[in-house]
Design an enzyme around this catalytic site. Structure first.
Site, short mmCIF file in Angstrom:
data_model
loop_
_atom_site.label_atom_id
_atom_site.label_comp_id
_atom_site.label_asym_id
_atom_site.label_seq_id
_atom_site.Cartn_x
_atom_site.Cartn_y
_atom_site.Cartn_z
N ARG A 105 0.86 2.26 -6.05
CA ARG A 105 1.40 1.16 -5.33
C ARG A 105 0.24 0.40 -4.60
O ARG A 105 0.56 -1.10 -3.73
CB ARG A 105 1.74 2.20 -3.78
CG ARG A 105 3.46 2.40 -3.36
CD ARG A 105 3.66 3.28 -3.10
NE ARG A 105 3.79 2.06 -1.62
CZ ARG A 105 4.86 1.80 -1.25
NH1 ARG A 105 6.76 2.50 -2.60
NH2 ARG A 105 5.55 0.74 -1.18
N GLU A 139 2.00 -7.45 -18.15
CA GLU A 139 0.77 -7.00 -17.34
C GLU A 139 0.23 -5.77 -18.19
O GLU A 139 -0.74 -5.96 -17.00
CB GLU A 139 2.87 -6.26 -17.11
CG GLU A 139 3.38 -6.93 -16.56
CD GLU A 139 4.91 -6.03 -16.09
OE1 GLU A 139 4.75 -5.04 -14.62
OE2 GLU A 139 5.23 -5.65 -16.85
N LYS A 163 5.84 -7.55 -20.64
CA LYS A 163 5.45 -5.86 -20.61
C LYS A 163 3.75 -6.26 -21.55
O LYS A 163 3.40 -5.65 -20.62
CB LYS A 163 6.53 -5.28 -21.61
CG LYS A 163 6.80 -3.49 -21.46
CD LYS A 163 7.02 -3.58 -19.36
CE LYS A 163 7.25 -4.34 -19.02
NZ LYS A 163 8.45 -4.46 -17.59
N TRP A 210 -3.19 -2.25 -1.01
CA TRP A 210 -3.35 -3.18 -2.20
C TRP A 210 -3.85 -4.33 -1.41
O TRP A 210 -3.01 -4.77 -0.66
CB TRP A 210 -1.92 -3.49 -2.87
CG TRP A 210 -2.00 -4.33 -4.19
CD1 TRP A 210 -1.85 -4.03 -5.72
CD2 TRP A 210 -1.53 -5.97 -3.81
NE1 TRP A 210 -2.03 -5.54 -6.16
CE2 TRP A 210 -1.77 -5.77 -5.34
CE3 TRP A 210 -1.15 -6.69 -3.13
CZ2 TRP A 210 -1.03 -7.64 -5.43
CZ3 TRP A 210 -0.90 -7.73 -2.88
CH2 TRP A 210 -1.33 -8.49 -4.17
N GLU A 237 11.19 -10.49 -21.48
CA GLU A 237 10.70 -9.27 -20.40
C GLU A 237 9.24 -8.81 -21.75
O GLU A 237 8.62 -7.68 -21.36
CB GLU A 237 11.74 -8.39 -20.70
CG GLU A 237 11.79 -6.57 -20.06
CD GLU A 237 10.56 -6.80 -19.07
OE1 GLU A 237 10.66 -5.07 -18.66
OE2 GLU A 237 10.84 -7.29 -18.28
N LYS A 262 3.59 -1.37 -7.71
CA LYS A 262 4.91 -1.16 -8.55
C LYS A 262 6.04 -1.49 -7.76
O LYS A 262 6.65 -2.39 -8.13
CB LYS A 262 4.81 0.53 -8.90
CG LYS A 262 5.93 1.21 -8.49
CD LYS A 262 6.69 0.84 -10.45
CE LYS A 262 8.06 1.24 -10.37
NZ LYS A 262 8.32 0.90 -11.93
N ASN A 316 0.85 -0.03 6.18
CA ASN A 316 1.47 -0.93 4.58
C ASN A 316 2.62 -1.78 5.26
O ASN A 316 3.47 -1.77 6.17
CB ASN A 316 2.45 0.37 3.83
CG ASN A 316 3.29 -0.94 2.62
OD1 ASN A 316 2.66 -2.11 1.88
ND2 ASN A 316 4.08 -0.43 2.50
N GLY A 317 2.36 -3.23 4.73
CA GLY A 317 2.55 -4.36 5.06
C GLY A 317 1.84 -5.84 5.60
O GLY A 317 0.49 -5.34 5.11
N HIS A 374 9.37 -28.47 -30.00
CA HIS A 374 9.57 -29.12 -28.99
C HIS A 374 7.87 -29.29 -27.62
O HIS A 374 7.51 -29.99 -26.65
CB HIS A 374 10.18 -29.53 -28.02
CG HIS A 374 11.74 -29.61 -28.63
ND1 HIS A 374 12.60 -30.77 -29.39
CD2 HIS A 374 12.91 -28.46 -29.21
CE1 HIS A 374 13.65 -30.75 -29.67
NE2 HIS A 374 13.83 -29.18 -29.84
N CYS A 409 0.44 -1.33 -0.23
CA CYS A 409 0.05 -0.09 -0.02
C CYS A 409 1.12 1.44 -0.05
O CYS A 409 2.16 1.00 0.07
CB CYS A 409 -0.98 0.13 1.41
SG CYS A 409 -1.85 -1.62 1.36
C1 AGP Z 1 7.74 -5.12 -13.95
O1 AGP Z 1 7.25 -4.44 -15.37
C2 AGP Z 1 6.64 -5.50 -13.15
N1 AGP Z 1 6.44 -4.29 -12.08
C3 AGP Z 1 7.18 -6.31 -11.70
O2 AGP Z 1 7.22 -7.33 -12.58
C4 AGP Z 1 9.00 -5.72 -11.46
O3 AGP Z 1 9.94 -5.69 -12.07
C5 AGP Z 1 9.01 -6.41 -9.73
O4 AGP Z 1 7.46 -6.52 -8.91
C6 AGP Z 1 10.13 -6.04 -9.34
O5 AGP Z 1 10.54 -4.74 -8.58
P1 AGP Z 1 11.83 -4.38 -8.61
O6 AGP Z 1 12.56 -4.16 -9.06
O7 AGP Z 1 11.26 -2.92 -7.93
O8 AGP Z 1 12.48 -5.35 -7.23
#
Ligand code: AGP
Length: 602
Positions: free
Chosen positions: A27, A483, A480, A74, A476, A597, A100-101, A499, A2
């Site tokens: 967040r 996501e 992307k 979150w 990647e 994030k 948060n946590g 395979h 959060c």
């Molecule tokens: C990537 O677009 C995502 N936000 C997620 O996979 C991110 O890379 C992952 O959570 C790692 O975050 P960090 O680089 O802040 O450790």
């Protein structure tokens, strides 16, 4: 994961808190809430949904106050709902808490309090903190916070207010980030700097189990034994504007287009700036193994780097998902260098992997974007990407900056190991210095990607293939797209298709083929032919001259580039492709569903 924020001062706390929550919404965006100290107690407004809905509600029931706390959620424990929104208030309405946590022992604590007749109004772990504070409060809120935090297991960053002590808010943290900001117009707490950057760039980074007492006229720091603490005031170099959209429709697009600039700054910082002394102080000859561990995109950066390190340094490199590495009893020791990659520096699994590596005597090198973050502080060595604040949940510029730092590390290590003579080293470093301009070239011509992407909104599934380092960056590209577009996607090594996976290829399946390894052009093009012969359409991204665009194949050419550094070019095209597919679907690109994030919980 959060976002929490708090303010004490002479200004309108509601405006400052709501504005800060806007910067924290990446967040978590399941619910939002605010509490301010008013005449005769707290005024709390909180509800399920986006912050905009809370703002609308505040228009109907305006709040006023000069001290307050806010939260954007979150959901981890209890579905998104009004009752599960923060702030949580104790049963006697004397204490309000934002958290948060995750409190791992909340069930036990809740049962004990319920046996004492305390009624809970939510399903969250966080409400236990408010009810515990209420239970232990006897006129000294600091004493109460100490008592309560000594009973909590798990991770927390807290903002606590008490009606009997309306001129102060208390903050404490363990394993989750919390900064304390100071300015002439009041003091702040926040989960990260961009939330308060408009008001101040003077911050203290709270360490675990440190308590901050925030008042209108300043802040005081105490240890968990209530000993006064002196903390170092840091000046953040990020400009307030860097956390704004600057006219772009989304932070993600802005951050994609910032890449040439931040790549130049990151490369310069490694070749002649702050990072250089750290990189030069590393002696790779002390290690017989490199391990790169991280999560999500950062782990994909590690997978790309594995190809670069092994090719240039001829050193064995293991890439490990941090969430696996932390529990697998990895075979590492004092002769292992563990490289941890993280944009936020606060990802819980990567922090645990760092602590695991240190506990086994391995050296730790962190590549991080956020100064003052837990990983930056706890790693033995740390170098920083110069990406500035990255707001969009889907990382782009920070990922690209991680790649160039990893390339430069590999070139330096290879030179140290005598694998590269000086002129080759200079040639490769020069190749890296040319990457920002080549990325700018790609960003200067987005029409063909934009046009192609606009015809991809209907796909239920999209495949990405590549060979060697193209395969690594395909991972990647696939992440992307998943996501932000919610289209199922997988990345495969080109040679693997036959395979099994090729059974999924049918009429009009879309396969994105990456082709930047000259020595493998023929191989990857035959893979492209194989899927086309099964009816697939191919989007070929790369610098291989072989293929001409046609009915089944569309080519997005990339500037010529040294094979091992080509992921920096491919990823720019892959980011744009994902962005424009999601944009054409009208999705909330900066805040994709179910994501956050910084993943600060396990
Ligand atoms: C990537 O677009 C995502 N936000 C997620 O996979 C991110 O890379 C992952 O959570 C790692 O975050 P960090 O680089 O802040 O450790």
């Amino acid at each position: 994961m959060c976002g929490i924020i708090g303010y004490a001062g002479e200004q309108d706390a509601v405006a400052i808190i709501v504005e800060g929550l806007k910067k924290l919404e990446y967040r978590g965006y399941d619910s939002a809430g605010i509490a301010v100290s008013g005449e005769g107690g707290f005024d709390v407004v909180k509800q399920k949904g986006r912050l905009a809905e809370l703002e609308a509600r505040l228009e109907c029931t305006p709040l006023a106050g000069k001290i307050g706390i806010g939260h954007t959620r979150w959901a981890t424990h209890g579905e998104p709902s009004d009752a599960n929104s923060h702030p949580h208030v104790g049963s006697k309405n004397r204490i309000a808490v934002v958290h948060n946590g995750i409190i791992e022992n909340y069930k036990k604590l809740k049962e004990r309090l319920e046996q004492k007749g305390i009624r809970f109004s939510s399903q969250t772990d966080s409400e236990v903190i408010a009810q515990l504070c209420e239970y232990y409060y006897s006129g000294d809120i600091i004493e109460t916070v100490i008592k309560v935090t000594n009973r909590l297991e798990g991770s927390y960053a807290l903002g606590v207010m008490c009606v009997d002590e309306p001129d102060a808010l208390i903050a404490v943290k363990k394993d989750n980030p919390l900064v304390v900001g100071v300015s002439a117009n009041g003091s702040f707490i926040a989960s990260d700097v961009p939330a308060i950057l408009k008001h101040t760039n003077k911050v203290y980074y709270l360490d675990d189990k440190e308590i901050a007492v925030i008042k209108k006229d300043g802040v005081e720091f105490l240890s968990i034994d209530r000993e006064p603490l002196q903390k170092k005031l840091e000046t953040v170099t990020w400009s307030p504007g860097s956390a704004e959209k600057a006219g772009y429709p989304h932070f993600m697009l802005k951050e994609i287009f910032e890449q040439p600039k931040i790549l130049r700054e990151t490369v310069n910082s490694a070749l002649s700036g702050e990072n250089k002394s750290v990189i030069d102080s590393l002696d790779v000859t002390r290690y017989n193994k490199l391990v790169i561990t991280a999560c999500g995109s950062a782990n994909n950066a590690g997978t790309v780097a594995k190809y670069v390190f092994e090719s240039l340094c001829r050193l064995p490199v293991e890439t490990e998902l941090a969430s696996e590495f932390r529990y697998k009893n990895a075979i590492i020791d004092t002769k292992t260098l563990v490289i941890l990659v993280s944009q936020s520096g606060e990802t819980a699994d990567t922090i645990a992997a760092l602590r695991e590596a240190r506990s086994k005597g391995a050296d730790t090198l962190a590549i991080v974007n956020v100064v003052g973050s837990t990983i930056a502080k706890e790693a033995r060595f740390c170098i920083f990407t110069a990406a500035g604040p990255e707001i969009a949940v889907a990382t782009t510029k920070a990922f690209s900056a991680q790649l160039v730092l990893l390339y430069i590390l590999a070139v330096n290590f290879a030179a140290q190991l005598g694998r590269l003579d000086n002129s080759t080293q200079m040639t490769l470093l020069h190749e890296i210095e040319r990457l920002p301009d080549k990325v700018a070239e790609i960003l200067a011509e987005t029409d063909s990607i934009q046009k192609y992407a606009s015809n991809c909104v209907g796909y239920k599934s999209i495949f990405f293939i590549g060979r060697n380092i193209d395969y690594a960056i395909a991972l990647e590209g696939s992440l992307k797209l998943k996501e932000i577009s919610y289209i199922h996607s997988e990345a495969y090594a080109g040679g693997e298709l036959k395979h099994g996976t090729i059974s999924l290829i049918e009429e009009d399946t879309l396969v994105v083929v990456l082709s930047n390894c000259e020595r493998l052009y023929g191989k990857i093009m035959s893979n492209a032919e194989q899927v086309i012969s099964r009816g697939a359409k191919v989007l070929l991204i790369g610098n291989s001259p072989a293929a001409e665009s046609g009915e089944k194949l569309t080519r997005i050419p990339l500037p010529a580039c040294y094979e091992l550094f080509s992921p920096s070019l491919s990823v720019a095209a892959l980011q744009l492709f994902a962005y424009y597919v999601a944009a054409n679907k009208g999705l909330d690109i900066d805040k994709p569903r179910n994501l956050a994030k910084s993943v600060t919980v396990e």
